[in-house]
Design an enzyme around this catalytic site. Structure first.
Site, PDB file in Angstrom:
ATOM      1  N   THR A  88       1.703  -9.834   6.419  1.00 58.63           N
ATOM      2  CA  THR A  88       1.607  -9.105   6.756  1.00 58.63           C
ATOM      3  C   THR A  88       0.460  -8.404   7.858  1.00 58.63           C
ATOM      4  O   THR A  88      -0.014  -8.907   7.347  1.00 58.63           O
ATOM      5  CB  THR A  88       2.347  -8.122   5.215  1.00 58.63           C
ATOM      6  OG1 THR A  88       3.174  -8.871   4.722  1.00 58.63           O
ATOM      7  CG2 THR A  88       2.518  -6.497   6.095  1.00 58.63           C
ATOM      8  N   HIS A 147       6.251  -6.335  22.028  1.00 61.44           N
ATOM      9  CA  HIS A 147       6.818  -6.545  21.049  1.00 61.44           C
ATOM     10  C   HIS A 147       7.914  -5.969  20.931  1.00 61.44           C
ATOM     11  O   HIS A 147       8.014  -5.002  20.768  1.00 61.44           O
ATOM     12  CB  HIS A 147       5.803  -6.381  19.815  1.00 61.44           C
ATOM     13  CG  HIS A 147       5.332  -7.432  19.072  1.00 61.44           C
ATOM     14  ND1 HIS A 147       3.557  -7.477  19.896  1.00 61.44           N
ATOM     15  CD2 HIS A 147       5.098  -8.580  18.197  1.00 61.44           C
ATOM     16  CE1 HIS A 147       2.696  -8.656  18.635  1.00 61.44           C
ATOM     17  NE2 HIS A 147       3.928  -9.613  18.231  1.00 61.44           N
ATOM     18  N   LYS A 151       9.296  -3.439  14.993  1.00 65.32           N
ATOM     19  CA  LYS A 151       7.258  -3.103  14.560  1.00 65.32           C
ATOM     20  C   LYS A 151       6.884  -2.133  14.320  1.00 65.32           C
ATOM     21  O   LYS A 151       7.079  -1.373  14.880  1.00 65.32           O
ATOM     22  CB  LYS A 151       6.623  -4.831  15.766  1.00 65.32           C
ATOM     23  CG  LYS A 151       5.641  -4.895  14.633  1.00 65.32           C
ATOM     24  CD  LYS A 151       4.739  -5.213  15.863  1.00 65.32           C
ATOM     25  CE  LYS A 151       2.948  -5.620  15.789  1.00 65.32           C
ATOM     26  NZ  LYS A 151       3.186  -6.530  14.292  1.00 65.32           N
TER      27      LYS A 151
HETATM   28  N1  NAD Z   1       0.902 -13.311  10.997  1.00 65.74           N
HETATM   29  C1  NAD Z   1       1.856 -13.547  11.406  1.00 65.74           C
HETATM   30  O1  NAD Z   1       2.371 -14.935  12.543  1.00 65.74           O
HETATM   31  C2  NAD Z   1       3.449 -12.961  11.293  1.00 65.74           C
HETATM   32  C3  NAD Z   1       4.826 -12.986  12.251  1.00 65.74           C
HETATM   33  C4  NAD Z   1       5.418 -12.583  12.821  1.00 65.74           C
HETATM   34  C5  NAD Z   1       5.250 -10.992  11.718  1.00 65.74           C
HETATM   35  N2  NAD Z   1       4.461 -10.384  10.912  1.00 65.74           N
HETATM   36  C6  NAD Z   1       4.635  -9.488  10.353  1.00 65.74           C
HETATM   37  O2  NAD Z   1       5.045  -9.878   8.575  1.00 65.74           O
HETATM   38  C7  NAD Z   1       5.467  -8.034   7.849  1.00 65.74           C
HETATM   39  C8  NAD Z   1       7.008  -8.404   8.095  1.00 65.74           C
HETATM   40  O3  NAD Z   1       8.187  -9.065   9.360  1.00 65.74           O
HETATM   41  P1  NAD Z   1       9.862  -8.884   9.126  1.00 65.74           P
HETATM   42  O4  NAD Z   1       9.700  -9.211  11.110  1.00 65.74           O
HETATM   43  O5  NAD Z   1      10.042 -10.252   8.108  1.00 65.74           O
HETATM   44  O6  NAD Z   1      10.212  -7.442   9.193  1.00 65.74           O
HETATM   45  P2  NAD Z   1      11.722  -6.885   7.723  1.00 65.74           P
HETATM   46  O7  NAD Z   1      11.036  -5.480   8.209  1.00 65.74           O
HETATM   47  O8  NAD Z   1      12.411  -7.479   8.953  1.00 65.74           O
HETATM   48  O9  NAD Z   1      11.321  -7.891   6.644  1.00 65.74           O
HETATM   49  C9  NAD Z   1      10.044  -6.973   5.628  1.00 65.74           C
HETATM   50  C10 NAD Z   1      10.719  -7.023   4.592  1.00 65.74           C
HETATM   51  O10 NAD Z   1       9.490  -6.389   3.128  1.00 65.74           O
HETATM   52  C11 NAD Z   1      10.505  -5.456   2.234  1.00 65.74           C
HETATM   53  N3  NAD Z   1       9.807  -5.142   1.118  1.00 65.74           N
HETATM   54  C12 NAD Z   1       8.625  -3.706   2.025  1.00 65.74           C
HETATM   55  N4  NAD Z   1       7.865  -3.708   1.032  1.00 65.74           N
HETATM   56  C13 NAD Z   1       7.688  -4.249   0.135  1.00 65.74           C
HETATM   57  C14 NAD Z   1       7.377  -4.528  -1.309  1.00 65.74           C
HETATM   58  N5  NAD Z   1       6.410  -3.194  -2.144  1.00 65.74           N
HETATM   59  N6  NAD Z   1       7.731  -5.627  -2.123  1.00 65.74           N
HETATM   60  C15 NAD Z   1       8.877  -6.840  -1.227  1.00 65.74           C
HETATM   61  N7  NAD Z   1       9.506  -6.352  -0.238  1.00 65.74           N
HETATM   62  C16 NAD Z   1       8.979  -5.781   0.035  1.00 65.74           C
HETATM   63  C17 NAD Z   1      11.350  -4.961   3.068  1.00 65.74           C
HETATM   64  O11 NAD Z   1      12.615  -3.882   2.282  1.00 65.74           O
HETATM   65  C18 NAD Z   1      12.097  -5.980   4.367  1.00 65.74           C
HETATM   66  O12 NAD Z   1      12.722  -6.697   3.538  1.00 65.74           O
HETATM   67  C19 NAD Z   1       5.169  -7.512   9.546  1.00 65.74           C
HETATM   68  O13 NAD Z   1       4.068  -6.854   8.965  1.00 65.74           O
HETATM   69  C20 NAD Z   1       5.335  -7.908  10.975  1.00 65.74           C
HETATM   70  O14 NAD Z   1       4.351  -7.636  11.591  1.00 65.74           O
HETATM   71  C21 NAD Z   1       3.719 -11.725  11.151  1.00 65.74           C
END
Ligand code: NAD
Length: 259
Positions: A88, A147, A151
């Site tokens: 995250t 992006h 996002k």
């Molecule tokens: N580091 C990397 O390489 C990389 C790559 C892609 C995305 N990301 C990041 O990862 C994060 C998630 O991306 P995504 O595309 O899967 O988003 P997404 O919105 O598809 O999924 C996020 C999920 O987290 C859940 N969530 C929210 N609060 C929560 C909690 N307290 N406990 C458990 N689950 C919870 C939501 O309900 C949702 O299902 C974002 O911050 C994104 O920027 C990082």
């Protein structure tokens, strides 16, 4: 390895596939909204997140949730003592707080705003390019990223790291500016701009520009699978390096410590 996934959205699902293909077992998927998660908890109930992970018998946790939830999740998960990989983004300002929690509880975690091998190599290329061109004052430099429109944070964590590498290579840039300029930029300001559009998985460009020519360095992610696989490999390496004594508990690590 038995792996717990906290956050079962787009990335969580891809990480599950990657983990299985690498021979691991996903023992629990925790989410606040995803109907197909094996543990559905109430938003803000971080104790329930930790309880679900503890009960699953997981040996490692991969957290990809939401910038608004990650600090609550980490405060609950780190005291369990299980290695945590955090994908995250959007919590750089809380790193000192998380580092001190890790020290206090002897927990261990690693975080990266980008788990792609290509991007981590791109960081080094950018730093070297910035350093080479910093000797010629006619070259200005800026960072841009695009992006998908789902996002939640901007600029991307990757763009921030790219900007840090530019500033490391070129000491005349001392301040990042994320907003639109309403006056001429000062020479020490590094413009880091963001575009949110459609389904772009992640594009990052560094522009070097002089009156005579320009150089553009671009990293373009083709899909998000590389991030998912990278996060699982990061957890494997973290666990292996802890076991071999190469890394110790009580700390927050990054890609450079593992790869
Ligand atoms: N580091 C990397 O390489 C990389 C790559 C892609 C995305 N990301 C990041 O990862 C994060 C998630 O991306 P995504 O595309 O899967 O988003 P997404 O919105 O598809 O999924 C996020 C999920 O987290 C859940 N969530 C929210 N609060 C929560 C909690 N307290 N406990 C458990 N689950 C919870 C939501 O309900 C949702 O299902 C974002 O911050 C994104 O920027 C990082």
């Amino acid at each position: 390895m038995k792996i717990a996934l906290v956050g079962y959205g787009k990335m969580g699902h891809m990480i599950e596939t990657a983990a299985k293909s690498l021979g691991h077992e996903v023992v629990v998927t925790v989410d606040v909204a995803a109907k197909d998660a094996s543990a559905l908890v109430s938003a803000g109930d971080y104790a329930a997140v930790a309880e679900a992970v503890k009960k699953s018998g997981a040996e490692g946790v991969i957290e990809f949730s939401h910038p608004s939830a990650v600090i609550g999740n980490l405060n609950a998960l780190i005291p369990l003592g299980i290695p945590v990989v955090v994908g995250t983004t959007g919590w750089a300002k809380n790193e000192a707080e998380i580092s001190s929690l890790l020290e206090k509880t002897n927990g261990v975690a690693m975080r990266s705003s980008n788990f792609s091998i290509g991007v981590n190599t791109f960081y080094k290329i950018v730093e070297e390019a910035a350093k080479l061109l910093s000797e010629y004052s006619e070259y200005d430099v800026a960072v841009w990223e695009a992006h998908h429109n789902q996002k939640a944070d901007s600029p991307s964590g990757t763009a921030l790291e790219i900007a840090r590498r530019v500033m490391k290579g070129n000491s005349s840039k001392t301040e990042m500016v994320f907003d639109a300029f309403h006056e001429r930029p000062k020479a020490n300001e590094l413009h880091v701009s963001s575009t949110r559009i459609g389904s772009v998985p992640g594009t990052h460009t560094v522009f070097f520009d002089s009156p005579a020519d320009s150089i553009e360095l671009t990293h373009r992610a083709r899909s998000r699978e590389g991030f998912a696989r990278g996060s699982v490999v990061a957890l494997e390496k973290l666990v292996a390096k802890l076991a071999s004594g190469e890394l110790s508990r009580g700390k927050l690590y990054g890609m450079e410590d593992l790869f």
